[in-house]
Scaffold this motif. Structure first.
Motif, mmCIF file in Angstrom:
data_model
loop_
_atom_site.group_PDB
_atom_site.id
_atom_site.type_symbol
_atom_site.label_atom_id
_atom_site.label_comp_id
_atom_site.label_asym_id
_atom_site.label_seq_id
_atom_site.Cartn_x
_atom_site.Cartn_y
_atom_site.Cartn_z
ATOM 1 N N PHE A 139 72.106 39.675 48.163
ATOM 2 C CA PHE A 139 72.519 39.324 46.809
ATOM 3 C C PHE A 139 71.552 39.827 45.746
ATOM 4 O O PHE A 139 71.972 40.123 44.628
ATOM 5 N N TYR A 140 70.264 39.964 46.079
ATOM 6 C CA TYR A 140 69.341 40.595 45.137
ATOM 7 C C TYR A 140 69.775 42.041 44.892
ATOM 8 O O TYR A 140 69.892 42.479 43.748
ATOM 9 N N ASP A 141 70.017 42.773 45.972
ATOM 10 C CA ASP A 141 70.479 44.161 45.835
ATOM 11 C C ASP A 141 71.784 44.235 45.057
ATOM 12 O O ASP A 141 71.959 45.094 44.200
ATOM 13 N N CYS A 142 72.691 43.336 45.359
ATOM 14 C CA CYS A 142 73.988 43.321 44.680
ATOM 15 C C CYS A 142 73.819 43.055 43.190
ATOM 16 O O CYS A 142 74.393 43.772 42.362
ATOM 17 N N GLY A 149 75.365 44.292 38.927
ATOM 18 C CA GLY A 149 74.780 43.517 37.841
ATOM 19 C C GLY A 149 73.917 44.275 36.881
ATOM 20 O O GLY A 149 74.390 44.932 35.953
ATOM 21 N N ALA A 150 72.611 44.183 37.100
ATOM 22 C CA ALA A 150 71.651 44.655 36.114
ATOM 23 C C ALA A 150 71.702 46.164 35.879
ATOM 24 O O ALA A 150 71.697 46.603 34.731
ATOM 25 N N ALA A 151 71.749 46.950 36.931
ATOM 26 C CA ALA A 151 71.707 48.413 36.739
ATOM 27 C C ALA A 151 72.873 48.926 35.900
ATOM 28 O O ALA A 151 72.654 49.666 34.930
ATOM 29 N N PRO A 152 74.122 48.549 36.202
ATOM 30 C CA PRO A 152 75.210 49.009 35.330
ATOM 31 C C PRO A 152 75.091 48.482 33.899
ATOM 32 O O PRO A 152 75.335 49.219 32.938
ATOM 33 N N CYS A 159 62.997 42.879 34.157
ATOM 34 C CA CYS A 159 64.442 42.955 34.355
ATOM 35 C C CYS A 159 64.998 41.707 35.037
ATOM 36 O O CYS A 159 65.940 41.104 34.545
ATOM 37 N N PHE A 160 64.425 41.308 36.153
ATOM 38 C CA PHE A 160 65.068 40.261 36.957
ATOM 39 C C PHE A 160 64.255 38.975 37.006
ATOM 40 O O PHE A 160 64.666 37.981 36.434
#
Length: 120
Positions: free
Chosen positions: A60-63, A69-72, A93-94
């Motif tokens: 879920f971190y990767d997701c 999530g964050a990257a897009p 960021c996270f």
């Protein structure tokens, strides 16, 4: 100001809270495996369950950071919002706290697009 306080700690507090919810469910799952297996179950039965449960927070971190999530969101925010790159350099960021190895930090202007082209 006070209204946006969470966004001064990290750029995606909503994703952080969702990730912590999955971590909590994983912890409940670990306790459930122990309770379901009982004292009679050997480690051979327990270990596969534990290994699978440990990968849930990683998945879920990767997701939440890379896939959905964050990257897009960061990619489109850097295109649409002037000054967003300055915000990226000043706010993690996270995770709103320091994590060894800079996991979730991504304090690079233009992340994720410009980060791929950056030589470290």
């Amino acid at each position: 100001g006070r209204m946006y306080c969470s966004w001064t700690w990290c750029r995606h507090p909503n994703y952080v809270c969702e990730w912590f919810a999955w971590v909590g469910l994983t912890m409940v799952g670990l306790a459930s495996v122990e309770g379901a297996c009982g004292d009679a179950a050997a480690w051979v039965v327990r270990v596969p369950f534990y290994v699978h449960l440990i990968f849930i927070p990683v998945f879920f971190y990767d997701c939440l950071v890379w896939w959905t999530g964050a990257a897009p969101a960061e990619f489109y925010s850097t295109l649409k919002r002037p000054g967003y790159k300055d915000y990226q350099e000043s706010v993690p960021c996270f995770f709103p706290f320091w994590v060894p190895g800079g996991i979730g930090d991504h304090r690079v202007a233009g992340w994720p697009r410009d980060h791929a082209n950056k030589v470290e």
